[in-house]
Design a protein around this motif. Structure first.
Motif, PDB file in Angstrom:
ATOM      1  N   THR A   4      99.744  40.039  16.274  1.00 49.79           N
ATOM      2  CA  THR A   4      99.336  40.596  17.393  1.00 49.79           C
ATOM      3  C   THR A   4      99.159  40.084  18.573  1.00 49.79           C
ATOM      4  O   THR A   4      99.408  40.318  19.787  1.00 49.79           O
ATOM      5  CB  THR A   4      98.090  41.405  17.092  1.00 49.79           C
ATOM      6  N   GLN A   5      98.763  38.760  18.438  1.00 50.35           N
ATOM      7  CA  GLN A   5      98.459  37.689  19.579  1.00 50.35           C
ATOM      8  C   GLN A   5      99.759  37.410  20.142  1.00 50.35           C
ATOM      9  O   GLN A   5     100.101  37.562  21.485  1.00 50.35           O
ATOM     10  CB  GLN A   5      97.662  36.632  19.104  1.00 50.35           C
ATOM     11  N   ASP A  10     103.823  38.121  24.714  1.00 48.78           N
ATOM     12  CA  ASP A  10     105.104  38.367  24.963  1.00 48.78           C
ATOM     13  C   ASP A  10     105.077  39.655  25.993  1.00 48.78           C
ATOM     14  O   ASP A  10     105.927  39.792  27.062  1.00 48.78           O
ATOM     15  CB  ASP A  10     106.073  38.897  23.757  1.00 48.78           C
ATOM     16  N   THR A  11     104.286  40.567  25.936  1.00 50.69           N
ATOM     17  CA  THR A  11     104.072  41.592  26.580  1.00 50.69           C
ATOM     18  C   THR A  11     103.619  41.254  28.086  1.00 50.69           C
ATOM     19  O   THR A  11     104.203  41.722  28.914  1.00 50.69           O
ATOM     20  CB  THR A  11     103.274  42.511  25.781  1.00 50.69           C
ATOM     21  N   TYR A  12     102.559  40.466  28.156  1.00 49.30           N
ATOM     22  CA  TYR A  12     102.091  39.724  29.352  1.00 49.30           C
ATOM     23  C   TYR A  12     103.404  39.143  30.092  1.00 49.30           C
ATOM     24  O   TYR A  12     103.307  39.297  31.216  1.00 49.30           O
ATOM     25  CB  TYR A  12     101.080  38.977  28.957  1.00 49.30           C
ATOM     26  N   GLU A  19     110.561  42.239  33.310  1.00 53.63           N
ATOM     27  CA  GLU A  19     111.409  42.692  32.046  1.00 53.63           C
ATOM     28  C   GLU A  19     110.779  43.892  31.125  1.00 53.63           C
ATOM     29  O   GLU A  19     109.479  43.952  31.354  1.00 53.63           O
ATOM     30  CB  GLU A  19     111.582  41.381  31.120  1.00 53.63           C
ATOM     31  N   PRO A  20     111.578  44.379  30.475  1.00 56.17           N
ATOM     32  CA  PRO A  20     111.057  45.742  29.603  1.00 56.17           C
ATOM     33  C   PRO A  20     110.080  44.901  28.425  1.00 56.17           C
ATOM     34  O   PRO A  20     110.391  43.667  27.983  1.00 56.17           O
ATOM     35  CB  PRO A  20     112.307  46.365  28.903  1.00 56.17           C
ATOM     36  N   PRO A  22     108.560  44.084  24.665  1.00 48.70           N
ATOM     37  CA  PRO A  22     109.128  43.989  23.548  1.00 48.70           C
ATOM     38  C   PRO A  22     108.673  45.130  22.712  1.00 48.70           C
ATOM     39  O   PRO A  22     107.636  45.754  22.863  1.00 48.70           O
ATOM     40  CB  PRO A  22     108.830  42.769  22.836  1.00 48.70           C
ATOM     41  N   PRO A  23     109.449  45.458  21.542  1.00 47.72           N
ATOM     42  CA  PRO A  23     108.965  46.439  20.726  1.00 47.72           C
ATOM     43  C   PRO A  23     107.851  46.050  19.997  1.00 47.72           C
ATOM     44  O   PRO A  23     107.634  44.920  19.544  1.00 47.72           O
ATOM     45  CB  PRO A  23     110.064  46.894  19.767  1.00 47.72           C
ATOM     46  N   ALA A  24     106.907  46.868  19.590  1.00 43.19           N
ATOM     47  CA  ALA A  24     105.493  46.568  18.815  1.00 43.19           C
ATOM     48  C   ALA A  24     105.874  46.325  17.426  1.00 43.19           C
ATOM     49  O   ALA A  24     107.000  46.548  16.827  1.00 43.19           O
ATOM     50  CB  ALA A  24     104.685  48.006  18.817  1.00 43.19           C
ATOM     51  N   PRO A  25     104.876  45.095  16.743  1.00 47.16           N
ATOM     52  CA  PRO A  25     105.457  44.853  15.459  1.00 47.16           C
ATOM     53  C   PRO A  25     105.340  45.974  14.376  1.00 47.16           C
ATOM     54  O   PRO A  25     104.579  46.953  14.586  1.00 47.16           O
ATOM     55  CB  PRO A  25     104.201  43.705  15.175  1.00 47.16           C
ATOM     56  N   GLY A  26     106.248  45.935  13.573  1.00 47.01           N
ATOM     57  CA  GLY A  26     106.423  47.257  12.705  1.00 47.01           C
ATOM     58  C   GLY A  26     107.151  48.186  13.045  1.00 47.01           C
ATOM     59  O   GLY A  26     107.339  49.348  12.399  1.00 47.01           O
TER      60      GLY A  26
END
Length: 71
Positions: A4-5, A10-12, A19-20, A22-26
């Motif tokens: 999660t961290q 990566d989202t930040y 940039e777009p 990234p997909p969420a984990p899972g």
């Protein structure tokens, strides 16, 4: 660092760089499971084995073996 961290970091970074995200984990777990199943079936066909029902067939042979005179 947890998943999660890492995802939040990566989202930040993606947001800061424009940039777009990234997909969420899972998010793609079931797709991976389907692809693994398809790959196993494909490899079974290449090896000239039945692609479906192999476990059931093996259990059936183990539970009800043929008599030696039937061969």
């Amino acid at each position: 660092m947890s998943i999660t961290q890492q995802y939040l970091l990566d989202t930040y970074r993606a947001d800061r760089l424009g940039e777009p995200a990234p997909p969420a984990p899972g998010a793609h777990d079931w797709q991976v499971v389907r692809e693994l199943r398809d790959r196993r079936a494909f490899r079974a066909v290449l090896a000239e084995r039945p692609a479906r029902g192999r476990i059931r067939l093996a259990v059936r042979r183990w539970v009800r073996p043929r008599s030696r005179s039937a061969r």
